[in-house]
Design an enzyme around this catalytic site. Structure first.
Site, PDB file in Angstrom:
ATOM      1  N   LYS A  48       7.520   7.157   2.656  1.00 30.55           N
ATOM      2  CA  LYS A  48       8.074   5.817   2.407  1.00 30.55           C
ATOM      3  C   LYS A  48       7.498   4.814   3.399  1.00 30.55           C
ATOM      4  O   LYS A  48       7.407   5.106   4.598  1.00 30.55           O
ATOM      5  CB  LYS A  48       9.598   5.885   2.567  1.00 30.55           C
ATOM      6  CG  LYS A  48      10.344   4.580   2.367  1.00 30.55           C
ATOM      7  CD  LYS A  48      11.837   4.847   2.259  1.00 30.55           C
ATOM      8  CE  LYS A  48      12.630   3.587   2.087  1.00 30.55           C
ATOM      9  NZ  LYS A  48      12.692   2.786   3.318  1.00 30.55           N
ATOM     10  N   HIS A 108      10.259  -1.912   3.784  1.00 33.85           N
ATOM     11  CA  HIS A 108      11.569  -1.668   4.410  1.00 33.85           C
ATOM     12  C   HIS A 108      12.534  -2.817   4.113  1.00 33.85           C
ATOM     13  O   HIS A 108      13.275  -3.272   4.977  1.00 33.85           O
ATOM     14  CB  HIS A 108      11.393  -1.477   5.921  1.00 33.85           C
ATOM     15  CG  HIS A 108      12.367  -0.518   6.535  1.00 33.85           C
ATOM     16  ND1 HIS A 108      12.033   0.757   6.924  1.00 33.85           N
ATOM     17  CD2 HIS A 108      13.677  -0.646   6.826  1.00 33.85           C
ATOM     18  CE1 HIS A 108      13.090   1.362   7.436  1.00 33.85           C
ATOM     19  NE2 HIS A 108      14.110   0.533   7.388  1.00 33.85           N
ATOM     20  N   SER A 148      20.360   8.631   4.512  1.00 30.60           N
ATOM     21  CA  SER A 148      19.547   8.210   5.657  1.00 30.60           C
ATOM     22  C   SER A 148      19.853   9.070   6.886  1.00 30.60           C
ATOM     23  O   SER A 148      20.987   9.501   7.084  1.00 30.60           O
ATOM     24  CB  SER A 148      19.877   6.745   5.969  1.00 30.60           C
ATOM     25  OG  SER A 148      19.388   6.382   7.246  1.00 30.60           O
ATOM     26  N   THR A 194      10.261   8.327   6.374  1.00 35.56           N
ATOM     27  CA  THR A 194       9.994   6.890   6.538  1.00 35.56           C
ATOM     28  C   THR A 194       8.956   6.694   7.636  1.00 35.56           C
ATOM     29  O   THR A 194       9.136   7.166   8.757  1.00 35.56           O
ATOM     30  CB  THR A 194      11.289   6.136   6.873  1.00 35.56           C
ATOM     31  OG1 THR A 194      12.212   6.327   5.805  1.00 35.56           O
ATOM     32  CG2 THR A 194      11.038   4.642   7.055  1.00 35.56           C
ATOM     33  N   TYR A 253      13.784  10.035   9.887  1.00 39.26           N
ATOM     34  CA  TYR A 253      13.057   9.243  10.877  1.00 39.26           C
ATOM     35  C   TYR A 253      12.568  10.213  11.936  1.00 39.26           C
ATOM     36  O   TYR A 253      13.339  11.089  12.367  1.00 39.26           O
ATOM     37  CB  TYR A 253      13.984   8.243  11.567  1.00 39.26           C
ATOM     38  CG  TYR A 253      14.254   6.995  10.771  1.00 39.26           C
ATOM     39  CD1 TYR A 253      13.216   6.186  10.333  1.00 39.26           C
ATOM     40  CD2 TYR A 253      15.555   6.615  10.487  1.00 39.26           C
ATOM     41  CE1 TYR A 253      13.474   5.029   9.610  1.00 39.26           C
ATOM     42  CE2 TYR A 253      15.817   5.459   9.773  1.00 39.26           C
ATOM     43  CZ  TYR A 253      14.769   4.678   9.339  1.00 39.26           C
ATOM     44  OH  TYR A 253      15.025   3.538   8.638  1.00 39.26           O
TER      45      TYR A 253
HETATM   46  C1  GLV Z   1      17.183   1.189   9.168  1.00 43.01           C
HETATM   47  O1  GLV Z   1      16.912   1.893   8.249  1.00 43.01           O
HETATM   48  C2  GLV Z   1      17.190  -0.226   9.119  1.00 43.01           C
HETATM   49  O2  GLV Z   1      16.422  -0.816   8.358  1.00 43.01           O
HETATM   50  O3  GLV Z   1      17.993  -0.799   9.846  1.00 43.01           O
END
Ligand code: GLV
Length: 391
Positions: free
Chosen positions: A255, A279, A110, A159, A133
């Protein structure tokens, strides 16, 4: 003391992680936004799908190996990108990447990881995937993409569903920050987690390795929620994907797709795969569960893109059901985090073994011998999610 249980399923890991990981970080992993309705339905909707048992089929030779993004994988499972992984266990991303590599499945790092892109590259031999991100500081994003390229990452997972942050009550109440603020409540809680504290004392990796020291003016991240609110770019739109794709130049995965129109956008953009995802129920509470959204996204996406899913995958049975409804792959976030928080690298390896074994045995009960031949006919009621919004 935590009862000395033999770990046989992901729920065992969850309970052990709850015991071993400081409350602030355990809660971060084990929570959804607002009512947590979508978070819960991600799991419970899997239970609504019923498997069709078949007997007297020769199931002596079986294989769960397949391909994701053109590469061989030991099973149709990848480790999902999860924020703050290195706070569930010291050096968590390095341990997770190593376990995934040894098992033969992809690992996704991530943007919001504790260990950096360079840390993972230094501790693994196979290419890993990097999740991006998009933030307001486009120079920083460009440099992040370049760093992922330099580290040999084999896919960029973009994402799209976190331009604004879904409110997670527990994180606000816990005052989530890295490292934890030395409040009385935090100190008392940390005193009950000696194993975690020792791990953290033994590593330098205690803040966001990809960001702190790399993004202009960011020297620490005391409040995650205010930082994300300031930095994540709410202006991100489909046109931005052009320059990201060009700067990256490699395999691109999108995503956060839950809508048929968005699935077609993903195809038009030329993405190699899309991930049906809400998510983990952490963003739009009230959105459909991922497994219930999967069939119409598969239908809308057509053949030019791989469709994967994440959200609620806690067993090999869940993986099999997702594959039956058309997913070429699945991703595990919480299953991974619980096993990591509970037992470090050995925990993640065990988690992957448990999922692979459940997948293999369930496939056998359904009378199938090759995961690549699994389709809707292994389910008794595959049609229950055929219309959007049915779950
Ligand atoms: C970040 O990816 C979250 O969901 O906190």
């Amino acid at each position: 003391m935590f009862p000395n249980t033999t770990i046989t399923c992901i729920e065992d890991f969850r309970r052990l992680a709850q015991w071993r990981v400081p409350r602030m970080f355990y809660d971060y992993a084990d929570s959804g936004s607002w009512t947590e309705g979508t978070y819960r339905s991600n799991e419970s909707d899997f239970q609504r799908l019923k498997l069709r048992q078949k007997v007297a089929v020769n199931i002596a030779q079986r294989s769960i190996r397949t391909r994701m993004l053109g590469a061989d994988v030991a099973m149709p499972v990848a480790i999902a990108p999860t924020g703050l992984t290195g706070m569930q266990h010291a050096d968590g991303e390095i341990l997770g990447a190593r376990a995934a590599e040894k098992f033969g499945i992809p690992f996704t790092l991530s943007t919001m990881s504790i260990c950096s892109i360079e840390d993972i590259a230094a501790h693994t031999r196979q290419p890993f995937w990097f999740q991006l991100y998009v933030m307001r500081d486009r120079d920083f994003i460009g440099r992040l993409i370049d760093r992922a390229k330099a580290a040999g990452c084999s896919a960029l997972v973009l994402t799209l569903d976190l331009q604004v942050l879904g409110q997670r009550h527990k994180d606000i109440k816990n005052g989530l920050s890295t490292p934890p603020k030395p409040t009385l409540a935090n100190i008392l809680n940390l005193m009950t987690k000696p194993r975690w504290c020792l791990g953290m004392l033994g590593t330098q990796r205690r803040t966001f390795g990809n960001i702190v020291g790399h993004a202009k003016g960011v020297t620490d991240l005391s409040s995650l929620s205010s930082w994300t609110a300031e930095q994540f770019d709410p202006g991100l739109n489909w046109n931005d994907l052009e320059w990201i794709k060009e700067r990256w130049g490699g395999k691109l995965v999108l995503k956060g797709i839950l809508d048929a129109e968005d699935a077609r956008h993903a195809v038009d953009v030329g993405a190699d795969a899309l991930i049906v995802s809400n998510h983990g129920g952490r963003q739009l509470d009230g959105a459909p569960s991922s497994i219930s959204a999967l069939p119409h996204i598969v239908e809308a996406a057509g053949k030019d893109i791989e469709v994967w899913m994440d959200g609620g995958v806690r067993s090999g049975q869940d993986v099999l059901k997702a594959v039956a409804l058309g997913a070429k792959g699945t991703m595990i976030g919480r299953s991974f985090l619980y096993s990591l928080g509970a037992m470090g690298e050995a925990g993640v390896t065990r988690c992957l073994e448990i999922i692979a074994n459940e997948l293999d045995i369930t496939m056998a009960f359904c009378g199938r011998t090759d995961i690549n031949d699994v389709d809707r006919s292994i389910l008794l009621n595959p049609q229950i999610f055929d219309k959007p919004g049915q779950a």
